[in-house]
Every structure is written in C-alpha cells, then in structure tokens.
Design a protein around this motif. Structure first.
Motif, PDB file in Angstrom:
ATOM      1  N   ARG A  95       0.142  -2.400   9.708  1.00 56.91           N
ATOM      2  CA  ARG A  95      -0.874  -3.383   9.314  1.00 56.91           C
ATOM      3  C   ARG A  95      -0.520  -4.775   9.844  1.00 56.91           C
ATOM      4  NH1 ARG A  95      -4.296  -1.929   4.136  1.00 56.91           N
ATOM      5  NH2 ARG A  95      -4.084   0.334   4.128  1.00 56.91           N
ATOM      6  N   ASP A  97      -7.304   4.055   8.903  1.00 55.13           N
ATOM      7  CA  ASP A  97      -8.183   3.908   7.745  1.00 55.13           C
ATOM      8  C   ASP A  97      -7.479   3.010   6.733  1.00 55.13           C
ATOM      9  OD1 ASP A  97      -9.769   4.111   5.511  1.00 55.13           O
ATOM     10  OD2 ASP A  97      -9.982   6.289   5.595  1.00 55.13           O
ATOM     11  N   ARG A  98      -8.068   1.859   6.426  1.00 51.97           N
ATOM     12  CA  ARG A  98      -7.427   0.891   5.525  1.00 51.97           C
ATOM     13  C   ARG A  98      -7.361   1.388   4.095  1.00 51.97           C
ATOM     14  NH1 ARG A  98      -6.239  -3.922   7.318  1.00 51.97           N
ATOM     15  NH2 ARG A  98      -6.252  -4.762   5.205  1.00 51.97           N
ATOM     16  N   LYS A  99      -8.077   2.451   3.758  1.00 54.11           N
ATOM     17  CA  LYS A  99      -8.017   2.998   2.411  1.00 54.11           C
ATOM     18  C   LYS A  99      -6.919   4.050   2.267  1.00 54.11           C
ATOM     19  CE  LYS A  99     -12.923   2.214   1.445  1.00 54.11           C
ATOM     20  NZ  LYS A  99     -14.209   2.846   1.046  1.00 54.11           N
ATOM     21  N   ARG A 100      -6.193   4.300   3.352  1.00 55.58           N
ATOM     22  CA  ARG A 100      -5.121   5.281   3.333  1.00 55.58           C
ATOM     23  C   ARG A 100      -3.815   4.602   3.735  1.00 55.58           C
ATOM     24  NH1 ARG A 100      -7.078  10.450   3.138  1.00 55.58           N
ATOM     25  NH2 ARG A 100      -5.195  11.334   4.100  1.00 55.58           N
ATOM     26  N   THR A 127      -0.811  10.484   6.312  1.00 60.83           N
ATOM     27  CA  THR A 127      -1.346   9.530   5.342  1.00 60.83           C
ATOM     28  C   THR A 127      -2.052  10.238   4.202  1.00 60.83           C
ATOM     29  OG1 THR A 127      -3.469   9.327   6.497  1.00 60.83           O
ATOM     30  CG2 THR A 127      -1.712   7.811   7.157  1.00 60.83           C
ATOM     31  N   GLY A 157      -4.773   9.006   0.519  1.00 59.03           N
ATOM     32  CA  GLY A 157      -5.412   7.920  -0.202  1.00 59.03           C
ATOM     33  C   GLY A 157      -4.355   7.024  -0.837  1.00 59.03           C
ATOM     34  N   TRP A 174       0.847  -1.198   0.000  1.00 64.07           N
ATOM     35  CA  TRP A 174       0.000   0.000   0.000  1.00 64.07           C
ATOM     36  C   TRP A 174       0.879   1.244   0.000  1.00 64.07           C
ATOM     37  CZ3 TRP A 174      -5.153   0.110  -0.765  1.00 64.07           C
ATOM     38  CH2 TRP A 174      -5.843  -1.095  -0.652  1.00 64.07           C
ATOM     39  N   GLU A 193       3.234   2.044   7.048  1.00 62.75           N
ATOM     40  CA  GLU A 193       1.944   1.381   6.898  1.00 62.75           C
ATOM     41  C   GLU A 193       2.103  -0.140   6.915  1.00 62.75           C
ATOM     42  OE1 GLU A 193      -2.154   1.454   6.592  1.00 62.75           O
ATOM     43  OE2 GLU A 193      -0.812   3.184   6.689  1.00 62.75           O
ATOM     44  N   THR A 249      -3.097   3.064  -2.818  1.00 61.92           N
ATOM     45  CA  THR A 249      -3.367   1.925  -3.683  1.00 61.92           C
ATOM     46  C   THR A 249      -2.295   0.873  -3.453  1.00 61.92           C
ATOM     47  OG1 THR A 249      -3.553   1.144  -5.967  1.00 61.92           O
ATOM     48  CG2 THR A 249      -2.093   2.990  -5.576  1.00 61.92           C
ATOM     49  N   GLU A 250      -2.676  -0.386  -3.610  1.00 64.81           N
ATOM     50  CA  GLU A 250      -1.732  -1.497  -3.457  1.00 64.81           C
ATOM     51  C   GLU A 250      -1.087  -1.871  -4.782  1.00 64.81           C
ATOM     52  OE1 GLU A 250      -3.524  -5.065  -2.014  1.00 64.81           O
ATOM     53  OE2 GLU A 250      -1.703  -5.783  -1.024  1.00 64.81           O
TER      54      GLU A 250
END
Length: 547
Positions: free
Chosen positions: A388, A348-351, A412, A414, A333, A384, A416-417
């Motif tokens: 995680r 926030d898992r989207k960040r 952090t 937004g 990520w 990150e 993407t992986e």
C-alpha cells in the motif's frame, strides 16, 4: 448400582436437571464476562480447549460430556452470582393471548425447570428479548426460564395482511385486537407505517435491547480490563515489598500471558475469534529453524550517501525517537479469513495479505528506499502494509515512483483495519496514564506487553495462544512504513534526512520541532539518548574545499 468408573445416578440426574435450563449462547457469554473470567480460565476448569468455549458462546457447538456437567455447574453458579438485569421496555405492551402464539413456541416452553424461579401465567413480553412468554419470575416480571430467549424470527404472533387484501380484513388466524380499525378510505389512506404486530414489536425491541446490552457490555469490559493492568502492578509491587526493579522484572516476565488475557477480554463481543485461524501457505512458515523468513518486511537501515560529509554541511544532526512504534502499528489492515491465492495482478483495498511483486526502481538520493536496504534484485514477497505504501508513492499525490509495483501473485482474504484497535487503545491509555503519573513500573509493563505481543504473533515457542505469522509481518512492516512516512514529512518540511533505522530512529538536520510535536505520547517525537542518558546530537561536516 453405578459402575465405579462411570457416572453415578445422582450426577446424571443433576446433569439432566441443569441441561433442561441450559442458557442461550448469549447468556453464557454474559455470565462469563460478568464474572470477569477469560475463556482460557473456563476452558481449564472444564478440561477443554479455549476455542471450544468460544464455540459454546457463539452457538456453533453445544457442550458434550464429560465437560458438559462441569460447564453447567459453572453456569448455574454464575447465574446465581450475576442474575440477568431486567430491562423494562420503553412502552408497556398489552398482554398477548396464548392463542396468538405459534404452536412451535408454545411447545418449546411448555415446561420449566424445577428451580422455582419461574411460574406459569398469562402471555406477556419477556423483559429481556420482548418475545411473548407464559413464564414470570417470582416478583411478577415476565422472563424466559434459564435465560434462554428465542430469536425473534422463531416467535411469530400473527401474519401481516396481504397487500391486496382490504384494510378492514385481518389476516387468517390473527387476533382481531392485532389489526387496527380503518380510519380513512382505501384511496386516501396514507402509506403504511412500520408493522405494529406483537411479533414485529418484539423483534424491534429485541434488536434495540441487544444493541443496548452490547454497548453497556463494551463499556464495562473496557473499564474492567483496565483494572487488570492496575491489579497486576499492585500484586507484583506487594510481592516485591515495594521494590520497583523487582516488580518490573516480574511484570515483564509475565507480559505475554497477561497481554493475551487482555486481548481475550477485548474480543469478548467480537464476531471473529482469533484462535480460529485457517491454514497458512508455505511462504508464511520458516523453511527451517534459524532460516530467515520468506516475507520481506522492508525494515530500514539507511544512511544518506553523504552522511559523513554533506554538501550543505556543516549540519547539526539530532537523533529522534518514535514513541511506541509497534503500538501505533497495530492499527493496520489484517486478513481475518482464509487466505486465497490469486494471480490476476490486481489489488483489492478491501482485502489484505502478502504479495509477490517486482518493485520499480528507486531514484531518490535524499530519501530512503521504502523497501529498505535490499541487495538482491527481482521479485520478492511483501506485506499489505508495504504494498500500500508503494502504491501511494506511485500515485498522483507523491509521484515518487514512475510506475506501480507489478503484482505477480497474492495470498489475501477479507480484511479489517480495526482488529487490534481495542487492544491498542487499551494499552495506549494505560501507557499515557503511567507517563502522566510518573509510574515507571506500569510504563515498562505496558511496553513489554505490546512489544512481546507483536514479536510472538508468529511461530513463537513463548506464546501458545496464537499463531499468525502473517499478522506479525504486517504489523512490523506497518511500523517501518510509518517511519518512512515521518522521514518523508521531514524532507518535505525542508529538513535534511541523514539516517533512518529500525522501527523508531530518525536522524535529521534542521529545526525539527515545528515539524514534529515533542513529547512521549503516541504521534510525538523525542530526542534519542545514549546509554548515559545524554541526547544524541552530532555534526556532519562539509566536504574538503566546500564553502
């Protein structure tokens, strides 16, 4: 008479002529990729920066003097070498009367360039975008001049009838042919289907054709980019007259610019340009030259407390090697926007980004601490990838931590992986082919590219193309997290974990082959060898007096 230091009348006229048929940003991108040119090459030819070329192709800025003339000349030459392919629509559309076109569209295309490639005629859908155009190529195909196709929303043909209007009444100003005759009464009429007006059809055709072009472009780019590796190896072997060692040394020396060129090519159709990175917080910059980074990457350097004399000994230990650890870690990520500061203590898992945390204690003697060997207690900045991992270990699946880490603050954005995935897949494929073919030169070249790419992502004097220290820390800490996961897998399978070190070294006692597939591919493990090529296998004895 023109000033000796200023542009001539002829050059001004030529620039005006070329500017009159300036291609759209999409066409600029298509022409460059069709010619297999990188943005860096175009930037050097025009005397501008690489990001400027990216902005021209994204449509966020337009070429300006003095670089514009050179860029226009380049585009004109590329258009002659690589004309846009004609894409026939799935269903032929009837010619659209000129009166049906909005005045703004008619004014925009009331003149065409003096190149003789287009002629004016009856309105018909453009084969590129589906929008109506009065221009045709000399072979009769309807095309917008200069590759400049308007956005579908800018070319309305007729207005949709209001919901309350009778089905038999066309909208004001719309041609009668555009409104189908009613076949049923208003009370029994079926639900209206998709808008079939010429404007709606043009919009749908444009969207479909754009998706098809992107798919074809991605496939061509992948094949073309793979050939860059093949050509580089062939070139250096030719220069070295077949001397593999000399060619390998030359390829390793050019690995950084070459991998950045590959990365550039894998990003040609991407939305986010990696050179447009925002300013980073101070914690992501080294305080002084030679000082350690402020971000803790959790690099392991662990040996079991009983690694010399184990209660279960004697143990026969095998040193295993993880293949291409950094290459696998490129799937992680990554933040792609401006890093924003927060102190709410949530995740926030989207960040993604970096976090200041206080970790809970680690009380497991037979497994390495996922934070690595850290002597100083208290809060620390982690990536990150590390956070995680710690959150998973505190979750119901593992329950190895009594509580999750306490997050004090975060930087952090937004995330993407898959940002580096295209490059990862490309290099992994080239590595696999080289191993299967016994091509040691290409294998060493590919290894140098991904290793140097990761190591120079940060503030490196060896790579001026990119500066993302946050990404460097994230990828490296992901490699360490991946290694910890392998140690945990071995432990769960009943193996005794003796040592975990660096990015790729795992020492275990027991039959490891049912646990890890053996080989040189990604996801496989091989026995580590010493400098003499001998496998690293040793014995841990039992304590004195142990049975």
């Amino acid at each position: 008479m023109a000033d000796d230091k200023g542009p001539s009348v002829e050059s001004l006229l030529e620039e005006a002529r070329l500017a009159a048929v300036m291609p759209s940003p999409e066409e600029r991108l298509r022409l460059r990729t069709a010619a297999k040119l990188s943005r860096t090459q175009v930037a050097q030819a025009c005397g501008v920066g690489r990001q400027t070329v990216a902005n021209w192709e994204a449509g966020t800025s337009e070429p300006a003097p003095p670089a514009r003339l050179a860029y226009l000349r380049l585009l004109e030459g590329l258009a002659q070498l690589h004309p846009a392919p004609a894409e026939a629509p799935e269903a032929p559309a009837a010619p659209v009367p000129a009166a049906a076109v909005a005045p703004v569209f008619a004014e925009a295309y009331s003149a065409f360039g003096p190149d003789g490639l287009v002629v004016q005629g009856e309105m018909a859908p453009c084969l590129r975008c589906g929008a109506p155009t009065p221009y045709k190529a000399t072979d009769g195909r309807s095309l917008h001049p200069g590759g400049f196709c308007p956005a579908p929303a800018a070319t309305p043909v007729s207005a949709s009838p209001p919901a309350a209007a009778p089905a038999t009444e066309p909208a004001a100003g719309a041609p009668a042919a555009a409104v189908p005759a009613p076949t049923t009464s208003a009370s029994s009429a079926p639900a209206p289907g998709p808008d079939s007006s010429p404007a709606a059809l043009a919009a749908r055709n444009a969207q479909r054709h754009q998706s098809q072009r992107r798919a074809r472009s991605a496939a061509r780019a992948q094949a073309d980019t793979e050939q860059l590796i093949v050509r580089a190896v062939r070139t250096e072997l030719d220069k070295a007259e077949g001397d593999a060692d000399a060619a390998t040394a030359a390829l390793i020396k050019r690995a950084i610019p070459d991998v950045m060129a590959l990365f550039d090519e894998t990003r040609v159709n991407a939305r986010y340009d990696y050179t447009a990175y925002p300013a980073l917080p101070d914690i992501l910059h080294k305080p002084k030259k030679g000082d350690p980074d402020l971000i803790w990457e959790a690099r392991p350097n662990w040996r079991h407390p009983d690694h010399r004399r184990h209660p279960d000994g004697p143990l026969h230990v095998t040193a295993l090697d993880v293949n291409a650890a950094y290459l696998s870690a490129m799937k992680t990520w990554l933040p792609i926007g401006k890093l924003e500061h927060s102190t709410d203590g949530t995740h926030d898992r989207k960040r993604a980004g970096v976090h200041l945390i206080t970790p809970p204690p680690w009380d497991h003697r037979d497994l390495p601490n996922p934070l690595g060997d850290r002597d100083e207690p208290g809060p620390l900045w982690v990536t990150e990838s590390t956070l995680r991992l710690l959150l998973r270990l505190a979750g119901p699946k593992y329950r190895l931590l009594d509580e999750p880490p306490h997050i004090h603050e975060s930087w952090t954005s937004g995330a993407t992986e898959n940002f580096l995935d295209a490059l990862r897949v490309l290099l992994a494929g080239a590595r696999t082919k080289a191993i299967e073919a016994g091509d040691d030169v290409t294998e060493a070249y590919v290894k140098a590219m991904y290793a140097k790419f990761v190591s120079t992502l940060g503030e490196s004097v060896h790579n001026r193309e990119i500066m993302r220290p946050d990404w460097m820390h994230l990828v490296r800490s992901q490699a360490f997290a991946n290694l910890w996961n392998r140690a945990y897998k071995a432990h769960q399978a009943g193996l005794t974990v003796i040592s975990v070190m660096g990015t790729d070294e795992l020492h275990v006692a027991g039959d490891w082959r049912p646990v890890f597939p053996e080989g040189r591919g990604l996801g496989e493990m091989k026995v580590k060898t010493d400098r003499d090529g001998e496998p690293v296998i040793y014995t841990v004895t039992a304590p004195d007096g142990a049975r």
